[in-house]
Design a protein around this motif. Structure first.
Motif, PDB file in Angstrom:
ATOM      1  N   ASN A 185       0.810  -1.221   0.000  1.00 44.80           N
ATOM      2  CA  ASN A 185       0.000   0.000   0.000  1.00 44.80           C
ATOM      3  C   ASN A 185       0.843   1.271   0.000  1.00 44.80           C
ATOM      4  O   ASN A 185       0.348   2.348  -0.358  1.00 44.80           O
ATOM      5  N   ASP A 186       2.102   1.164   0.408  1.00 45.14           N
ATOM      6  CA  ASP A 186       2.971   2.348   0.410  1.00 45.14           C
ATOM      7  C   ASP A 186       3.145   2.911  -0.998  1.00 45.14           C
ATOM      8  O   ASP A 186       3.310   4.121  -1.180  1.00 45.14           O
ATOM      9  N   VAL A 187       3.121   2.015  -1.987  1.00 42.56           N
ATOM     10  CA  VAL A 187       3.231   2.458  -3.381  1.00 42.56           C
ATOM     11  C   VAL A 187       2.043   3.335  -3.744  1.00 42.56           C
ATOM     12  O   VAL A 187       2.189   4.390  -4.395  1.00 42.56           O
ATOM     13  N   LEU A 188       0.852   2.932  -3.309  1.00 40.86           N
ATOM     14  CA  LEU A 188      -0.351   3.706  -3.604  1.00 40.86           C
ATOM     15  C   LEU A 188      -0.359   5.031  -2.852  1.00 40.86           C
ATOM     16  O   LEU A 188      -0.770   6.065  -3.407  1.00 40.86           O
ATOM     17  N   GLU A 189       0.105   4.990  -1.612  1.00 40.15           N
ATOM     18  CA  GLU A 189       0.142   6.228  -0.828  1.00 40.15           C
ATOM     19  C   GLU A 189       1.091   7.244  -1.447  1.00 40.15           C
ATOM     20  O   GLU A 189       0.806   8.447  -1.479  1.00 40.15           O
ATOM     21  N   ALA A 190       2.219   6.760  -1.953  1.00 39.57           N
ATOM     22  CA  ALA A 190       3.181   7.659  -2.601  1.00 39.57           C
ATOM     23  C   ALA A 190       2.576   8.278  -3.857  1.00 39.57           C
ATOM     24  O   ALA A 190       2.770   9.469  -4.138  1.00 39.57           O
ATOM     25  N   ALA A 191       1.812   7.466  -4.610  1.00 36.86           N
ATOM     26  CA  ALA A 191       1.166   7.984  -5.819  1.00 36.86           C
ATOM     27  C   ALA A 191       0.087   9.002  -5.469  1.00 36.86           C
ATOM     28  O   ALA A 191      -0.089  10.001  -6.169  1.00 36.86           O
ATOM     29  N   LYS A 192      -0.629   8.757  -4.368  1.00 36.58           N
ATOM     30  CA  LYS A 192      -1.658   9.714  -3.944  1.00 36.58           C
ATOM     31  C   LYS A 192      -1.028  11.052  -3.562  1.00 36.58           C
ATOM     32  O   LYS A 192      -1.571  12.120  -3.873  1.00 36.58           O
ATOM     33  N   ASP A 232       1.573  12.301  -4.787  1.00 34.59           N
ATOM     34  CA  ASP A 232       1.968  12.958  -6.042  1.00 34.59           C
ATOM     35  C   ASP A 232       0.769  13.487  -6.822  1.00 34.59           C
ATOM     36  O   ASP A 232       0.938  14.050  -7.908  1.00 34.59           O
ATOM     37  N   GLY A 233      -0.429  13.269  -6.295  1.00 34.62           N
ATOM     38  CA  GLY A 233      -1.626  13.820  -6.933  1.00 34.62           C
ATOM     39  C   GLY A 233      -2.358  12.878  -7.860  1.00 34.62           C
ATOM     40  O   GLY A 233      -3.210  13.313  -8.646  1.00 34.62           O
ATOM     41  N   ALA A 234      -2.077  11.589  -7.791  1.00 38.14           N
ATOM     42  CA  ALA A 234      -2.734  10.620  -8.676  1.00 38.14           C
ATOM     43  C   ALA A 234      -4.186  10.418  -8.253  1.00 38.14           C
ATOM     44  O   ALA A 234      -4.488  10.302  -7.059  1.00 38.14           O
ATOM     45  N   GLN A 280      -6.078   6.795 -11.973  1.00 34.84           N
ATOM     46  CA  GLN A 280      -4.645   6.784 -12.285  1.00 34.84           C
ATOM     47  C   GLN A 280      -3.911   5.771 -11.431  1.00 34.84           C
ATOM     48  O   GLN A 280      -2.992   5.093 -11.903  1.00 34.84           O
ATOM     49  N   LEU A 281      -4.311   5.654 -10.168  1.00 35.91           N
ATOM     50  CA  LEU A 281      -3.725   4.631  -9.301  1.00 35.91           C
ATOM     51  C   LEU A 281      -3.956   3.235  -9.880  1.00 35.91           C
ATOM     52  O   LEU A 281      -3.062   2.386  -9.870  1.00 35.91           O
ATOM     53  N   LEU A 282      -5.154   3.053 -10.383  1.00 30.36           N
ATOM     54  CA  LEU A 282      -5.529   1.739 -10.881  1.00 30.36           C
ATOM     55  C   LEU A 282      -4.825   1.383 -12.183  1.00 30.36           C
ATOM     56  O   LEU A 282      -4.219   0.313 -12.308  1.00 30.36           O
ATOM     57  N   TYR A 283      -4.867   2.316 -13.153  1.00 33.31           N
ATOM     58  CA  TYR A 283      -4.387   1.989 -14.491  1.00 33.31           C
ATOM     59  C   TYR A 283      -2.921   2.360 -14.743  1.00 33.31           C
ATOM     60  O   TYR A 283      -2.308   1.841 -15.674  1.00 33.31           O
TER      61      TYR A 283
END
Length: 276
Positions: free
Chosen positions: A163-170, A172-174, A178-181
């Motif tokens: 989940n850290d990968v998703l949090e980092a993307a969030k 960055d404004g994703a 965008q998180l999904l695809y």
């Protein structure tokens, strides 16, 4: 000495099993190149007297092969696009989402794996008949728009991603899509490639559903078209058996090509599909 004998025995058994499994394919190949006269011989030959390459062209004159191919391609691509995208969206919800009844709903999805399509085809047939979808692409594609197996595999893959990968993307404004695809989907590429192959093979080889949902050459797919050609020559199979085998080879070639290029992804995806 014992190890040498054991190794030799294993090789012999492996070769024997391979020969038994490959023989039907070999016989199909040989038959596709024969003439009707050779097929009527009392003692069948294991190699044709002359390779009749023209049999593969005559298939197009023996039945509406191009029309059947177009229908099969449309059906396969339609099911493939819907199953992959719906599978990605559903798997994301079950793996990373948080809502009441999530796990219970996922168990219902898993329950769909044990229900064969022959059990549900009657109510689906009645429903499609009432809305006028029989003998159309809608009837071939929409009932298979989602795959419980695909959702399961993608859900297991998404859960294995930190989940850290998703949090980092969030940060960055994703956005959620965008998180999904752009984040999850590329990381699940081996699983998606596997699902593409499985869906392609299943849709390309589909017989029962197209047989039930279509009743004219305009909408028949390859598998149903070949079966109809065989049925129309019942009692005189030797007249068209070489064409049936040639058509069968032309049908399985796309499957063989897809599998050869995607087999490594299938192994990688299956290795990550344990239940979590």
């Amino acid at each position: 000495m014992n190890n040498s004998v054991l190794k030799t025995t294993r090789i012999v058994i492996a070769l024997g099993v391979t020969a038994v499994m490959f023989f039907p394919v070999y016989w199909m190949l040989v038959t596709a190149f024969k003439t009707p006269a050779e097929l009527r011989l009392a003692v069948p030959s294991f190699w044709p007297e002359k390779l009749m390459w023209v049999n593969f062209l005559n298939v197009f004159n023996a039945m509406p092969f191009m029309r059947f191919t177009i229908n099969t391609v449309v059906q396969t691509i339609g099911i493939l696009v819907l199953q992959i995208n719906i599978g990605i969206l559903a798997a994301y919800a079950f793996a990373k989402g948080s809502f009441p009844g999530r796990d219970r709903l996922f168990l219902l999805v898993l329950g769909a794996l044990i229900v064969p399509e022959q059990v549900v085809f009657v109510p689906v047939y009645v429903m499609l008949s009432k809305i006028g979808w029989l003998n159309t692409y809608y009837a071939l594609i929409i009932p298979h728009a989602a795959s419980a197996h695909g959702i399961f595999l993608l859900r297991q893959t998404f859960k294995s991603i930190n989940n850290d990968v998703l949090e980092a993307a969030k940060i960055d404004g994703a956005s959620r899509m965008q998180l999904l695809y752009k984040v999850l989907t590329p990381m699940a590429y081996p699983t998606i490639a596997t699902l593409v192959v499985i869906c392609f093979i299943h849709s390309w080889n589909s017989y029962f559903w197209p047989l039930v949902m279509t009743n004219s050459d305009k909408m028949r797919v390859l598998t149903v078209g070949i079966a109809s050609m065989k049925a129309s020559n019942a009692g005189n199979e030797s007249l068209t058996l070489h064409l049936l085998m040639a058509a069968s080879i032309e049908i399985i070639l796309p499957i063989v090509i897809v599998f050869i290029f995607a087999q490594k992804h299938i192994v990688a995806a299956m290795a990550n599909s344990t239940f979590k």
